[in-house]
Design a protein around this motif. Structure first.
Motif, PDB file in Angstrom:
ATOM      1  N   THR A   1       0.847  -1.192   0.000  1.00 52.24           N
ATOM      2  CA  THR A   1       0.000   0.000   0.000  1.00 52.24           C
ATOM      3  C   THR A   1       0.881   1.239   0.000  1.00 52.24           C
ATOM      4  O   THR A   1       2.031   1.203   0.446  1.00 52.24           O
ATOM      5  N   GLU A   2       0.330   2.335  -0.490  1.00 47.52           N
ATOM      6  CA  GLU A   2       1.081   3.577  -0.584  1.00 47.52           C
ATOM      7  C   GLU A   2       0.965   4.436   0.664  1.00 47.52           C
ATOM      8  O   GLU A   2       1.757   5.340   0.883  1.00 47.52           O
ATOM      9  N   GLU A   3      -0.058   4.164   1.504  1.00 51.52           N
ATOM     10  CA  GLU A   3      -0.296   4.999   2.670  1.00 51.52           C
ATOM     11  C   GLU A   3      -0.342   4.155   3.934  1.00 51.52           C
ATOM     12  O   GLU A   3      -0.653   2.960   3.902  1.00 51.52           O
ATOM     13  N   LEU A   4      -0.051   4.790   5.050  1.00 53.06           N
ATOM     14  CA  LEU A   4      -0.217   4.179   6.354  1.00 53.06           C
ATOM     15  C   LEU A   4      -1.704   4.229   6.696  1.00 53.06           C
ATOM     16  O   LEU A   4      -2.281   5.309   6.836  1.00 53.06           O
ATOM     17  N   SER A   5      -2.349   3.091   6.802  1.00 49.50           N
ATOM     18  CA  SER A   5      -3.785   3.043   7.061  1.00 49.50           C
ATOM     19  C   SER A   5      -4.037   2.842   8.552  1.00 49.50           C
ATOM     20  O   SER A   5      -3.550   1.892   9.161  1.00 49.50           O
ATOM     21  N   VAL A   6      -4.798   3.754   9.140  1.00 52.11           N
ATOM     22  CA  VAL A   6      -5.045   3.757  10.583  1.00 52.11           C
ATOM     23  C   VAL A   6      -6.547   3.805  10.826  1.00 52.11           C
ATOM     24  O   VAL A   6      -7.271   4.560  10.165  1.00 52.11           O
ATOM     25  N   ALA A   7      -7.022   3.012  11.773  1.00 55.35           N
ATOM     26  CA  ALA A   7      -8.416   3.062  12.218  1.00 55.35           C
ATOM     27  C   ALA A   7      -8.444   3.422  13.695  1.00 55.35           C
ATOM     28  O   ALA A   7      -7.761   2.784  14.507  1.00 55.35           O
ATOM     29  N   VAL A   8      -9.209   4.449  14.048  1.00 52.99           N
ATOM     30  CA  VAL A   8      -9.379   4.862  15.438  1.00 52.99           C
ATOM     31  C   VAL A   8     -10.836   4.629  15.805  1.00 52.99           C
ATOM     32  O   VAL A   8     -11.742   5.207  15.198  1.00 52.99           O
ATOM     33  N   VAL A   9     -11.058   3.762  16.794  1.00 49.50           N
ATOM     34  CA  VAL A   9     -12.411   3.394  17.198  1.00 49.50           C
ATOM     35  C   VAL A   9     -12.679   3.921  18.600  1.00 49.50           C
ATOM     36  O   VAL A   9     -11.946   3.594  19.543  1.00 49.50           O
ATOM     37  N   LEU A  10     -13.704   4.723  18.753  1.00 54.14           N
ATOM     38  CA  LEU A  10     -14.151   5.219  20.063  1.00 54.14           C
ATOM     39  C   LEU A  10     -15.481   4.538  20.376  1.00 54.14           C
ATOM     40  O   LEU A  10     -16.508   4.854  19.786  1.00 54.14           O
ATOM     41  N   ASN A  11     -15.455   3.622  21.328  1.00 55.09           N
ATOM     42  CA  ASN A  11     -16.683   2.922  21.690  1.00 55.09           C
ATOM     43  C   ASN A  11     -17.126   3.243  23.107  1.00 55.09           C
ATOM     44  O   ASN A  11     -17.867   2.469  23.722  1.00 55.09           O
TER      45      ASN A  11
ATOM     46  N   VAL B   1     -14.558  -3.780  10.805  1.00 56.01           N
ATOM     47  CA  VAL B   1     -13.306  -3.028  10.920  1.00 56.01           C
ATOM     48  C   VAL B   1     -12.139  -3.990  11.122  1.00 56.01           C
ATOM     49  O   VAL B   1     -11.081  -3.854  10.498  1.00 56.01           O
ATOM     50  N   LEU B   2     -12.327  -4.974  11.993  1.00 57.39           N
ATOM     51  CA  LEU B   2     -11.255  -5.940  12.240  1.00 57.39           C
ATOM     52  C   LEU B   2     -10.932  -6.746  10.984  1.00 57.39           C
ATOM     53  O   LEU B   2      -9.790  -7.163  10.781  1.00 57.39           O
ATOM     54  N   GLY B   3     -11.916  -6.953  10.150  1.00 56.41           N
ATOM     55  CA  GLY B   3     -11.688  -7.703   8.925  1.00 56.41           C
ATOM     56  C   GLY B   3     -11.142  -6.858   7.796  1.00 56.41           C
ATOM     57  O   GLY B   3     -10.633  -7.383   6.801  1.00 56.41           O
ATOM     58  N   GLY B   4     -11.256  -5.528   7.909  1.00 55.80           N
ATOM     59  CA  GLY B   4     -10.684  -4.631   6.908  1.00 55.80           C
ATOM     60  C   GLY B   4      -9.184  -4.531   7.074  1.00 55.80           C
ATOM     61  O   GLY B   4      -8.631  -4.923   8.101  1.00 55.80           O
ATOM     62  N   HIS B   5      -8.497  -4.004   6.063  1.00 55.44           N
ATOM     63  CA  HIS B   5      -7.047  -3.917   6.139  1.00 55.44           C
ATOM     64  C   HIS B   5      -6.626  -2.580   6.721  1.00 55.44           C
ATOM     65  O   HIS B   5      -6.768  -1.531   6.078  1.00 55.44           O
ATOM     66  N   TYR B   6      -6.113  -2.620   7.934  1.00 57.47           N
ATOM     67  CA  TYR B   6      -5.541  -1.445   8.579  1.00 57.47           C
ATOM     68  C   TYR B   6      -4.175  -1.825   9.132  1.00 57.47           C
ATOM     69  O   TYR B   6      -4.008  -2.892   9.732  1.00 57.47           O
ATOM     70  N   GLU B   7      -3.216  -0.941   8.927  1.00 58.90           N
ATOM     71  CA  GLU B   7      -1.893  -1.221   9.481  1.00 58.90           C
ATOM     72  C   GLU B   7      -1.877  -1.026  10.987  1.00 58.90           C
ATOM     73  O   GLU B   7      -1.117  -1.664  11.695  1.00 58.90           O
ATOM     74  N   PHE B   8      -2.754  -0.128  11.475  1.00 64.73           N
ATOM     75  CA  PHE B   8      -2.814   0.085  12.922  1.00 64.73           C
ATOM     76  C   PHE B   8      -4.247   0.387  13.331  1.00 64.73           C
ATOM     77  O   PHE B   8      -4.928   1.214  12.709  1.00 64.73           O
ATOM     78  N   LEU B   9      -4.709  -0.292  14.367  1.00 69.12           N
ATOM     79  CA  LEU B   9      -6.018  -0.059  14.966  1.00 69.12           C
ATOM     80  C   LEU B   9      -5.824   0.466  16.378  1.00 69.12           C
ATOM     81  O   LEU B   9      -5.131  -0.158  17.190  1.00 69.12           O
ATOM     82  N   HIS B  10      -6.443   1.617  16.670  1.00 70.77           N
ATOM     83  CA  HIS B  10      -6.409   2.187  18.019  1.00 70.77           C
ATOM     84  C   HIS B  10      -7.829   2.116  18.567  1.00 70.77           C
ATOM     85  O   HIS B  10      -8.693   2.900  18.183  1.00 70.77           O
TER      86      HIS B  10
ATOM     87  N   ASN C   1      -7.699  -8.570   9.722  1.00 69.25           N
ATOM     88  CA  ASN C   1      -6.721  -8.027   8.775  1.00 69.25           C
ATOM     89  C   ASN C   1      -6.156  -6.719   9.312  1.00 69.25           C
ATOM     90  O   ASN C   1      -5.865  -5.796   8.564  1.00 69.25           O
ATOM     91  N   VAL C   2      -6.015  -6.669  10.629  1.00 65.23           N
ATOM     92  CA  VAL C   2      -5.433  -5.522  11.319  1.00 65.23           C
ATOM     93  C   VAL C   2      -4.009  -5.903  11.696  1.00 65.23           C
ATOM     94  O   VAL C   2      -3.788  -6.825  12.473  1.00 65.23           O
ATOM     95  N   GLU C   3      -3.035  -5.208  11.123  1.00 68.15           N
ATOM     96  CA  GLU C   3      -1.645  -5.622  11.298  1.00 68.15           C
ATOM     97  C   GLU C   3      -1.156  -5.411  12.722  1.00 68.15           C
ATOM     98  O   GLU C   3      -0.613  -6.301  13.350  1.00 68.15           O
ATOM     99  N   THR C   4      -1.319  -4.198  13.252  1.00 63.49           N
ATOM    100  CA  THR C   4      -0.914  -3.883  14.619  1.00 63.49           C
ATOM    101  C   THR C   4      -2.063  -3.150  15.297  1.00 63.49           C
ATOM    102  O   THR C   4      -2.954  -2.602  14.639  1.00 63.49           O
ATOM    103  N   PHE C   5      -2.037  -3.095  16.616  1.00 60.54           N
ATOM    104  CA  PHE C   5      -3.182  -2.544  17.324  1.00 60.54           C
ATOM    105  C   PHE C   5      -2.803  -2.084  18.729  1.00 60.54           C
ATOM    106  O   PHE C   5      -1.752  -2.454  19.270  1.00 60.54           O
ATOM    107  N   PHE C   6      -3.686  -1.278  19.293  1.00 58.11           N
ATOM    108  CA  PHE C   6      -3.657  -0.932  20.710  1.00 58.11           C
ATOM    109  C   PHE C   6      -5.087  -1.054  21.218  1.00 58.11           C
ATOM    110  O   PHE C   6      -5.955  -0.260  20.855  1.00 58.11           O
ATOM    111  N   LEU C   7      -5.342  -2.072  22.025  1.00 61.29           N
ATOM    112  CA  LEU C   7      -6.649  -2.236  22.660  1.00 61.29           C
ATOM    113  C   LEU C   7      -6.585  -1.540  24.008  1.00 61.29           C
ATOM    114  O   LEU C   7      -6.298  -2.153  25.033  1.00 61.29           O
ATOM    115  N   ASN C   8      -6.825  -0.234  23.998  1.00 55.71           N
ATOM    116  CA  ASN C   8      -6.727   0.545  25.229  1.00 55.71           C
ATOM    117  C   ASN C   8      -8.047   0.434  25.984  1.00 55.71           C
ATOM    118  O   ASN C   8      -8.864   1.348  26.032  1.00 55.71           O
TER     119      ASN C   8
END
Length: 697
Positions: free
Chosen positions: A427-437, A477-486, A512-519
């Motif tokens: 991929t050309e970009e760093l893909s990040v997902a930020v989830v506020l639950n 979201v977890l099944g989508g491709h993100y390099e980092f999930l916060h 398909n989430v490469e790295t994550f932080f389950l805060n």
């Protein structure tokens, strides 16, 4: 792994991450068994051409061991002689040829010959992925065979092997009915004349594997034999009393002396100066060779066996404390289930120890009993039974065994397999997902968003924000491709809390989430399941944490991660924001970094203030792939040092404040974490406003 093909007008190549390069040669004709490149490469092809061109972000021409850069717009006539064109890019290309020739750099680098000329083209990639697979039966002899051939990853047997880019990824290990060593692996396995004889013990094979791999030793196992390292042609016959103690010591001896030798030998006297390494650097540690009476040129030119003998004869104990601590130690259960993970540990050049535990200290036992106290609304948190590993030497340490460790990262075999899959998803970009639950944590959500927005101009980044997700939406979201999930929210025994209940990661077929932080409180088991289902590494909590503390850790962690810090180091530093630092841990491959990062490198400064206004400063460089490299701190006005060796100096607080104001890295002042601009403001002396009488900085 690089695959190449002829195009009819040249050669095209691609690596495992999808990086591509095309060498154009209109009258190209391949010649089997033609010219040899003579320089380390991942794939080579020989042929004849009168002209060729290659794209390059940087280019140079090497002759006789000396390399000269080729500037954009430059045209150079080369006389008769032997040359190598080095063209850097997404894939590095090296072209070996004889002059006379004309080299010109425009949009591409073009080489033109007076007549059809024999050329050799080599391709090299920084993507670290196994190119081949060694198949072995589930026997000790099979494992010994695989470890022997792991050294096929070495691009050279000179001391240049201590530079990581001179070692490609070792082949994968897989179990089958019989031994099957690919022809390419057998051909690339070096014949060093070094042998390692071991008893029939899987635990001993695991411990000895890093040393055998680095030395290119032939490994054999035999019942009742005492462990022994031999090189008959060099009169080496080294008997081990304790593999667990002596293998790490011997590997450190050989590796660090290789580092000093390779950097002390002038470029013109080296067979192939590693790419991106000038070869004329003067390290602060070079004087140690004089202490040991080791001639770097003689050591560089020696055979691997004779060089080993020289290193063993040197009084290494005189200088051992002046060299860096080893970067990574892995506590690995000696199980056949972990044999297939060995190549990934060898690629990291990790030390391997059998897992041992120590008794939890009274303070740690007290913290563990606080679990029941912390449990409360919104729901019960999954309890974690922690164990304390017996720590070994190593700046980073991982646990590849049963149980939940503290003070080290919890590794899993799936993490390393998953990493290979993401390398193929270019991929050309760093893909990040930020989830506020959880709306009560909006402050962390907004602060984290500011972190990513601040880096968006200099770092290609695609950030997606989500709020109040349902179970189905979070699973998507977890099944989508993100390099980092916060993930910011809550975690309970039933899983991650969503708008319509809880989602257990084990119920998600694939992530398909490469790295994550389950805060979120008690997210350890959900993090472990994320790795088992497709992730590489992530940060989790071991128990319930307070929202305010979680926000401080989460914000600092995000900042460190986008600056290139390995996940383990990022969390270790971020935990300094709060007192209950052991509530957080890393699962998966703790050495994982984001593929695209910002900042001036993964460096950190530790500052201790004296009462007289002087600061004692210690700089460290902590990039995951820096082992064997060096770094320089301009303010220290001293020679560069090997990574892992700190640079130390004293400076008045105002001068340090000025230095940090222009920096962009974390600073630990008197044990507390700050970013460099925050530390600069803290260290500036207060001045009193003449009108108001108030103190200001």
């Amino acid at each position: 792994m690089i695959q190449w093909e002829e195009t009819g007008t040249g050669v095209a190549a691609a690596d495992a991450a999808g990086n591509e390069v095309t060498v154009r040669a209109p009258d190209w004709k391949r010649v089997r068994g033609g010219r040899a490149l003579g320089w380390p490469a991942d794939a080579t092809v020989a042929g004849v051409a009168t002209e060729l061109s290659v794209p390059a972000s940087d280019a140079s021409v090497a002759a006789g061991g000396a390399r000269t850069p080729l500037a954009t717009g430059e045209r150079r006539r080369l006389a008769a002689g032997e040359y190598v064109l080095e063209a850097g890019g997404a894939l590095d290309v090296r072209v070996g040829f004889d002059g006379p020739a004309v080299v010109e750099r425009g949009d591409r680098v073009t080489v033109t010959f007076d007549a059809p000329t024999d050329i050799a083209i080599g391709f090299r990639s920084d993507v670290r992925a196994p190119a081949e697979t060694i198949t072995i039966p589930k026997t000790l002899d099979g494992v010994a065979t695989a470890v022997t051939h792991a050294a096929a990853a070495h691009r050279t047997t000179t001391p240049d092997r201590s530079a990581r880019h001179q070692r490609s990824h070792p082949p994968q290990f897989a179990f089958g009915d019989a031994v099957d060593v690919p022809e390419a692996v057998a051909a690339e396995t070096p014949e060093t004349g070094v042998e390692l004889r071991l008893p029939r013990s899987l635990a001993d094979l695991f411990v000895a594997a890093p040393l055998a791999y680095y030395l290119g030793a032939e490994v054999t196992v035999e019942a009742g034999v005492a462990p022994r390292l031999r090189a008959p042609d060099a009169d080496v016959n080294y008997a081990f009393d304790s593999l667990t103690v002596e293998v790490p010591e011997l590997l450190a001896r050989v590796f660090w002396l290789d580092c000093l030798v390779r950097t002390a030998v002038p470029p013109e006297q080296r067979r192939a100066v590693p790419a991106r390494e000038p070869g004329d650097v003067t390290l602060a540690e070079h004087d140690l060779l004089d202490v040991l009476d080791v001639d770097p040129v003689a050591a560089y030119d020696a055979t691997p066996a004779d060089r080993l003998a020289t290193y063993l004869d040197a009084p290494f104990e005189r200088v051992a404390d002046d060299l860096p601590e080893w970067h990574l130690s892995m506590h690995v259960a000696p199980s056949l289930d972990h044999v297939e993970t060995l190549p990934f540990l060898l690629d990291r050049l990790a030390l391997v120890y059998p897992p041992e535990t120590a008794a939890l200290e009274s303070e740690e036992l007290l913290e563990r009993t606080l679990d029941d106290f912390y449990r409360g609304p919104p729901g019960p948190v999954a309890s974690v039974e922690m164990l304390k590993p017996k720590l070994r030497d190593g700046r980073w340490q991982g646990w590849l065994a049963d149980g939940t460790p503290i003070d080290v990262f919890k590794s899993q075999p799936a993490a390393y397999r998953n990493h290979l899959d993401y390398q193929r998803e270019h991929t050309e970009e760093l893909s990040v997902a930020v989830v506020l639950n959880d709306r009560s944590m909006t402050g962390e959500h907004e602060a984290v968003a500011d972190v990513y927005e601040a880096h968006a101009e200099s770092l290609p980044m695609d950030v997606s924000f989500f709020e109040d997700l349902t179970r189905e939406e979070l699973a998507d979201v977890l099944g989508g491709h993100y390099e980092f999930l916060h993930y910011i929210g809550h975690c309970e025994v039933e899983g991650l809390r969503c708008a319509d209940g809880n989602l257990a990661v084990e119920d998600v077929p694939e992530t398909n989430v490469e790295t994550f932080f389950l805060n979120a409180c008690g997210s350890y088991y959900e993090g472990v399941d994320l790795v088992e289902r497709g992730s590489v590494a992530g940060a989790v909590t071991l128990r319930k944490v307070l929202d305010e503390q979680a926000a401080k850790v989460g914000i600092a962690f995000a900042e460190l991660l986008v600056h290139g810090f390995p996940i383990e180091t990022a969390l270790r530093l971020a935990r300094r924001r709060i007192r209950m630092g052991k509530d957080y841990a890393v699962v998966g491959d703790g050495m994982q970094t984001l593929s695209r990062t910002d900042g001036d490198g993964a460096r950190v400064a530790h500052v201790e203030r004296d009462g007289d206004g002087t600061c004692e400063v210690t700089y460290e460089y902590v990039a995951a792939d820096s082992h064997g490299c060096w770094y320089d701190v301009d303010a220290a006005a001293s020679k560069p040092r090997l990574c892992g060796n700190p640079t130390e100096f004293e400076v008045p607080a105002p001068e340090l404040a000025d230095l940090l104001a222009d920096a962009d890295h974390p600073v630990v002042v008197d044990g507390e974490f700050y970013w460099s601009d925050e530390a600069a403001a803290l260290l500036r002396p207060s001045v009193r406003d003449a009108k108001t009488g108030e103190s200001r900085r």
